[in-house]
Design a protein around this motif. Structure first.
Motif, PDB file in Angstrom:
ATOM      1  N   UNK A 199       0.829  -1.194   0.000  1.00 52.53           N
ATOM      2  CA  UNK A 199       0.000   0.000   0.000  1.00 52.53           C
ATOM      3  C   UNK A 199       0.861   1.241   0.000  1.00 52.53           C
ATOM      4  N   UNK A 200       0.260   2.353  -0.325  1.00 55.51           N
ATOM      5  CA  UNK A 200       0.922   3.652  -0.236  1.00 55.51           C
ATOM      6  C   UNK A 200       0.208   4.442   0.849  1.00 55.51           C
ATOM      7  N   UNK A 201       0.969   5.052   1.698  1.00 53.00           N
ATOM      8  CA  UNK A 201       0.414   5.782   2.827  1.00 53.00           C
ATOM      9  C   UNK A 201       1.018   7.184   2.835  1.00 53.00           C
ATOM     10  N   UNK A 202       0.186   8.175   2.971  1.00 51.90           N
ATOM     11  CA  UNK A 202       0.623   9.557   2.945  1.00 51.90           C
ATOM     12  C   UNK A 202       0.155  10.239   4.220  1.00 51.90           C
ATOM     13  N   UNK A 203       1.028  11.049   4.807  1.00 54.81           N
ATOM     14  CA  UNK A 203       0.683  11.803   6.003  1.00 54.81           C
ATOM     15  C   UNK A 203       1.264  13.208   5.887  1.00 54.81           C
ATOM     16  N   UNK A 204       0.669  14.136   6.605  1.00 53.97           N
ATOM     17  CA  UNK A 204       1.063  15.538   6.515  1.00 53.97           C
ATOM     18  C   UNK A 204       1.523  16.075   7.858  1.00 53.97           C
ATOM     19  N   UNK A 205       2.527  16.924   7.799  1.00 54.06           N
ATOM     20  CA  UNK A 205       3.022  17.657   8.961  1.00 54.06           C
ATOM     21  C   UNK A 205       3.256  19.101   8.545  1.00 54.06           C
ATOM     22  N   UNK A 206       3.071  20.042   9.463  1.00 54.47           N
ATOM     23  CA  UNK A 206       3.374  21.430   9.106  1.00 54.47           C
ATOM     24  C   UNK A 206       4.878  21.622   8.922  1.00 54.47           C
ATOM     25  N   UNK A 207       5.243  22.486   8.000  1.00 54.34           N
ATOM     26  CA  UNK A 207       6.649  22.767   7.719  1.00 54.34           C
ATOM     27  C   UNK A 207       7.134  23.862   8.661  1.00 54.34           C
ATOM     28  N   UNK A 208       7.343  23.466   9.905  1.00 55.00           N
ATOM     29  CA  UNK A 208       7.869  24.384  10.916  1.00 55.00           C
ATOM     30  C   UNK A 208       8.739  23.577  11.884  1.00 55.00           C
ATOM     31  N   UNK A 209       9.265  24.226  12.913  1.00 52.24           N
ATOM     32  CA  UNK A 209      10.187  23.579  13.837  1.00 52.24           C
ATOM     33  C   UNK A 209       9.566  22.340  14.491  1.00 52.24           C
ATOM     34  N   UNK A 210       8.329  22.463  14.989  1.00 52.42           N
ATOM     35  CA  UNK A 210       7.661  21.326  15.639  1.00 52.42           C
ATOM     36  C   UNK A 210       7.363  20.211  14.637  1.00 52.42           C
ATOM     37  N   UNK A 211       6.986  20.593  13.416  1.00 55.56           N
ATOM     38  CA  UNK A 211       6.715  19.601  12.383  1.00 55.56           C
ATOM     39  C   UNK A 211       7.965  18.810  12.023  1.00 55.56           C
TER      40      UNK A 211
END
Length: 103
Positions: free
Chosen positions: A30-42
Motif C-alpha cells: 500500500x501507499x500511505x501519505x501523512x502531513x506535517x506542518x513545515x515548521x520547527x515542531x513539524x
C-alpha cells in the motif's frame, strides 16, 4: 494555510516477520501519505516518526477478508491537510503535542 511536509510510505510486496499474525506470509502492499506542518515542531515530529518507522511501529498487519494487509499502526497520522480532527486532518491544534506524547 502554510506549507506542509508530506511523508510518503510505500510498502512493497513483503513477507511478515516472526511475531506477526501469519509469520513469513506475504501481504498486500500500500501507499500511505501523512502531513506535517513545515515548521520547527513539524520537523521534530518528522524525525520522531522516522525513528518509529525504523523500529517497525508505524504500520501493522491486519487480516481483511482473508487477506493480510498493511494498515496504519497505533501512532496517529494526519492523512489530510484539511477536514479537521474528525477526518484525520488539520486544523488540529493539539496534534503535534499528542503525537509527540505517543512517540
Amino acid at each position: 494555510r502554510g506549507t506542509a511536509l508530506q511523508p510518503l510510505f510505500k510498502m512493497s510486496y513483503y513477507c511478515s516477520k516472526v511475531g506477526h499474525p501469519c509469520p513469513r506470509q506475504p501481504y498486500k502492499r500500500g501507499s500511505f501519505c501523512a502531513f506535517l506542518p513545515d515548521n520547527k515542531k513539524g520537523l521534530k515530529t518528522a524525525k520522531l516518526l522516522k525513528k518509529a518507522f525504523e523500529c517497525g511501529l508505524t504500520f501493522q498487519i491486519k487480516s481483511c477478508n482473508g487477506d493480510e494487509r498493511v494498515t496504519w499502526g497505533l501512532i496517529p497520522h494526519k492523512t489530510s491537510w484539511d477536514g479537521g480532527k474528525a477526518r484525520n486532518g488539520y486544523p488540529d491544534a493539539q496534534y503535534l503535542c499528542e503525537v509527540s506524547t505517543v512517540l
